[in-house]
Write an enzyme that holds these catalytic residues in place. Sequence first.
Site, PDB file in Angstrom:
ATOM      1  N   CYS A   2      50.717 -21.567  -8.645  1.00  0.00           N
ATOM      2  CA  CYS A   2      51.978 -21.647  -9.376  1.00  0.00           C
ATOM      3  C   CYS A   2      51.769 -21.477 -10.874  1.00  0.00           C
ATOM      4  CB  CYS A   2      52.634 -22.992  -9.139  1.00  0.00           C
ATOM      5  SG  CYS A   2      52.905 -23.356  -7.416  1.00  0.00           S
ATOM      6  N   ARG A  28      47.844 -14.749 -11.145  1.00  0.00           N
ATOM      7  CA  ARG A  28      47.348 -15.960 -10.497  1.00  0.00           C
ATOM      8  C   ARG A  28      47.808 -16.066  -9.052  1.00  0.00           C
ATOM      9  NH1 ARG A  28      45.990 -19.872 -14.791  1.00  0.00           N
ATOM     10  NH2 ARG A  28      46.038 -21.460 -13.200  1.00  0.00           N
ATOM     11  N   TRP A  76      53.679 -20.643  -5.591  1.00  0.00           N
ATOM     12  CA  TRP A  76      52.787 -20.270  -4.494  1.00  0.00           C
ATOM     13  C   TRP A  76      53.012 -21.351  -3.441  1.00  0.00           C
ATOM     14  CZ3 TRP A  76      48.301 -22.050  -1.928  1.00  0.00           C
ATOM     15  CH2 TRP A  76      47.565 -21.052  -1.274  1.00  0.00           C
ATOM     16  N   ASN A 100      53.917 -27.901 -10.501  1.00  0.00           N
ATOM     17  CA  ASN A 100      52.688 -27.329  -9.909  1.00  0.00           C
ATOM     18  C   ASN A 100      51.915 -28.474  -9.277  1.00  0.00           C
ATOM     19  OD1 ASN A 100      53.349 -24.975 -11.095  1.00  0.00           O
ATOM     20  ND2 ASN A 100      51.525 -24.797 -12.378  1.00  0.00           N
ATOM     21  N   GLY A 101      51.378 -28.258  -8.090  1.00  0.00           N
ATOM     22  CA  GLY A 101      50.565 -29.308  -7.465  1.00  0.00           C
ATOM     23  C   GLY A 101      51.207 -29.841  -6.206  1.00  0.00           C
ATOM     24  N   GLU A 481      28.378 -12.250  -1.692  1.00  0.00           N
ATOM     25  CA  GLU A 481      29.412 -11.876  -2.660  1.00  0.00           C
ATOM     26  C   GLU A 481      30.021 -10.502  -2.308  1.00  0.00           C
ATOM     27  OE1 GLU A 481      31.313 -12.959  -4.767  1.00  0.00           O
ATOM     28  OE2 GLU A 481      31.808 -11.350  -6.151  1.00  0.00           O
ATOM     29  N   LYS A 485      33.993  -9.822  -1.524  1.00  0.00           N
ATOM     30  CA  LYS A 485      34.800  -8.837  -2.267  1.00  0.00           C
ATOM     31  C   LYS A 485      35.557  -7.937  -1.306  1.00  0.00           C
ATOM     32  CE  LYS A 485      34.955 -10.141  -5.185  1.00  0.00           C
ATOM     33  NZ  LYS A 485      34.564 -11.272  -5.956  1.00  0.00           N
ATOM     34  N   GLU A 488      38.412  -9.776   0.597  1.00  0.00           N
ATOM     35  CA  GLU A 488      39.534 -10.126  -0.268  1.00  0.00           C
ATOM     36  C   GLU A 488      40.478  -8.962  -0.515  1.00  0.00           C
ATOM     37  OE1 GLU A 488      37.227 -11.626  -3.791  1.00  0.00           O
ATOM     38  OE2 GLU A 488      38.884 -13.036  -3.834  1.00  0.00           O
ATOM     39  N   HIS A 504      19.363 -13.640  15.176  1.00  0.00           N
ATOM     40  CA  HIS A 504      19.556 -14.969  15.771  1.00  0.00           C
ATOM     41  C   HIS A 504      20.994 -15.150  16.252  1.00  0.00           C
ATOM     42  CE1 HIS A 504      15.554 -16.241  14.701  1.00  0.00           C
ATOM     43  NE2 HIS A 504      15.742 -15.668  13.513  1.00  0.00           N
ATOM     44  N   LYS A 603      44.682 -16.467  -8.007  1.00  0.00           N
ATOM     45  CA  LYS A 603      43.541 -16.310  -8.908  1.00  0.00           C
ATOM     46  C   LYS A 603      42.856 -17.647  -9.168  1.00  0.00           C
ATOM     47  CE  LYS A 603      40.825 -14.277 -11.889  1.00  0.00           C
ATOM     48  NZ  LYS A 603      39.667 -13.595 -11.275  1.00  0.00           N
TER      49      LYS A 603
HETATM   50  O1  M6R Z   1      38.179 -19.984 -11.201  1.00  0.00           O
HETATM   51  P1  M6R Z   1      36.992 -20.238 -10.305  1.00  0.00           P
HETATM   52  O2  M6R Z   1      35.810 -19.413 -10.674  1.00  0.00           O
HETATM   53  O3  M6R Z   1      36.641 -21.698 -10.212  1.00  0.00           O
HETATM   54  O4  M6R Z   1      37.466 -19.778  -8.870  1.00  0.00           O
HETATM   55  C1  M6R Z   1      36.641 -19.948  -7.764  1.00  0.00           C
HETATM   56  C2  M6R Z   1      37.098 -19.096  -6.593  1.00  0.00           C
HETATM   57  O5  M6R Z   1      38.404 -19.438  -6.230  1.00  0.00           O
HETATM   58  C3  M6R Z   1      37.047 -17.604  -6.925  1.00  0.00           C
HETATM   59  O6  M6R Z   1      35.762 -17.205  -7.304  1.00  0.00           O
HETATM   60  C4  M6R Z   1      37.490 -16.765  -5.705  1.00  0.00           C
HETATM   61  O7  M6R Z   1      36.568 -16.870  -4.678  1.00  0.00           O
HETATM   62  C5  M6R Z   1      37.694 -15.312  -6.132  1.00  0.00           C
HETATM   63  N1  M6R Z   1      38.938 -14.821  -5.619  1.00  0.00           N
HETATM   64  C6  M6R Z   1      36.613 -14.408  -5.673  1.00  0.00           C
HETATM   65  O8  M6R Z   1      36.817 -13.088  -6.003  1.00  0.00           O
END
Ligand code: M6R
Length: 608
Positions: A2, A28, A76, A100-101, A481, A485, A488, A504, A603
Amino acid sequence: MCGIVGYFGPSQNSVEIVLEGLKRLEYRGYDSAGVSFIDEHNELQNYKKAGKLDNLKEELKGKNLIARTCIGHTRWATHGGVTDENAHPHHNDILSIIHNGIIENANELKKELMSQGVKFKSETDSESFLELVSFELRNGKPILEAISDSFRRIHGNSAFVVLYPKTGEIFAIKRGAPLVCGINEITSEALVSSDPYALAGIVHKLYFPEDEVIVHLSGGNKNLVNFYELDLTKTTRYLSKKQDMTVTVSEKGEYEHFMLKEIHEQPELIRNLTQYYFAGEGRETLERIGHFSPKRIYISACGTAAYAGLVVRDFLEGINRIPTNVELASEFRYRNPILSEGDFGIFVSQSGETADTLAAQSLCKKSGIKTLSIVNVDGSTLFRECDDNLLIRAGVEIGVASTKAFTQQALTGRLMSAAFAGDLKDENKKVALSGKFALLAERIDKLLAASDSIKTVAEAIYNYKGFFYTGRGAYFPIALEGALKLKEIAYVHAEGYASGELKHGPIALIDEEMVNIALVAPDLFEKTVSNIQEIKARKGVIVSVGPRGNQELQALSDYYIPLDFDGLEELAPLYVNVVNQLLAYYMAKFKGTDIDKPRNLAKSVTVE
Ligand code: M6R
């Protein structure tokens, strides 16, 4: 997640200013948006729409938007579906609020209020705060007292902004959720937001209130902003910072997506990081951190930041020989970790607002161990809560899929490792390290210039059923990682695996519809190649990312992405990671997904 923006000031364009702020916070992640404002006839107006901000703008077309006070929100969804009714602001005849929250005791509060005749319009937890404050107001309490008494009854982490139509003023309060306000003394404007980025270029001064401080925006008055404790006494429990008016809103420029732009920014950011920590303002911080001598380190973070943590762990164990655990922040506090004197907590985060990372930091702080952040957003909650901080200097990262932040987090971790080792006192070692950083930047530059070859591979493989990213040693975090990517932004199933672990269990999944992105470093070359053989034997499609000119690897691979590893040493995994970033980007582009704002993602994850 949010987003919050509120404006109080002399401009009659407050609605536009708030909408522009919300636009900046779109990155975000959100699924509905709304605004409340006091119109020129002193009437409260409220508009909200499910879907993109453009839906709200459409709704506002032709309306009289002359207003000096406005609050706006991008939601959100957590409690209740994505509907117009559940969108914020929530309002009644005397108040409008955004939230928010999560209000953990919302059901209990709602029941109590309903028994007093209060009717609820939405399925949200947020509306319980609206009605709680309104109930107090109707019982004759002044606004500050009504907010304070209501907030005391709220359980959970939240930030609220309240618009009080009677006076046209704005109030805000938070616990464990991001909130910032900013003022411009020249124009007499006061704003509040969940993210300083929304205020860039408008305000000169930022204030980050601590938990349970009531913020009162009174633009146009002598004090543009006032702060109160819950007992209504004035307080100075906030951090104030000059806002750099040169901070501008990030534009895509020549790039089709922010993600691509951010991938391309990496070489320059690496050069700037070295400059900042070796010759600039960051030198002092690094020297100070060099005096710490941790016996054992816990690194805690989420998502990409946790994978950067794994890279940093390899530096700390490999170079410094300091035992280091990497903990998923969302799990850390639930397994009763043993934290002892001499331990050190390091928290990696782009936003500095990730709820789980903050909770992990809080656990370490309570147990009395020192805490340090490796963070992008200066002044964020994590930054303020930690004993010390290393800024990663990545600039604003708009793409939801984190790219440049990962590289900067890992490299800042490498600088920290050098500081712990005392290497920064030795001119030769310092020169050698900055040479490695410069070489990494140069190699990434070359890779980016030749990215069409990666695009060609992406075009050939983007429609396959599933993807295994495999790597060994320092390349295992890069495999994790890389898979994250792809998941996502391209919405395909991808898994990062340690090469040796495949047989395994997961090897059962290999067939001609599965792609193996094999990260083949010069060290551990033979072992990694034998793992590729195993996949090849089961008809898996091989994309190898490995040393240039290796005929054996080339012959074994369906697609071969050659790289120049020499001289990069421990930084080479970060070079390979850029290949994965580009592969994911181009595969998503061929699939036609919303690359900068992938579905279901936010985000910054500010709820648990
Ligand atoms: O703002 P932060 O680095 O603490 O966020 C952590 C994760 O939410 C963030 O890295 C998320 O996994 C990304 N969308 C990855 O691309």
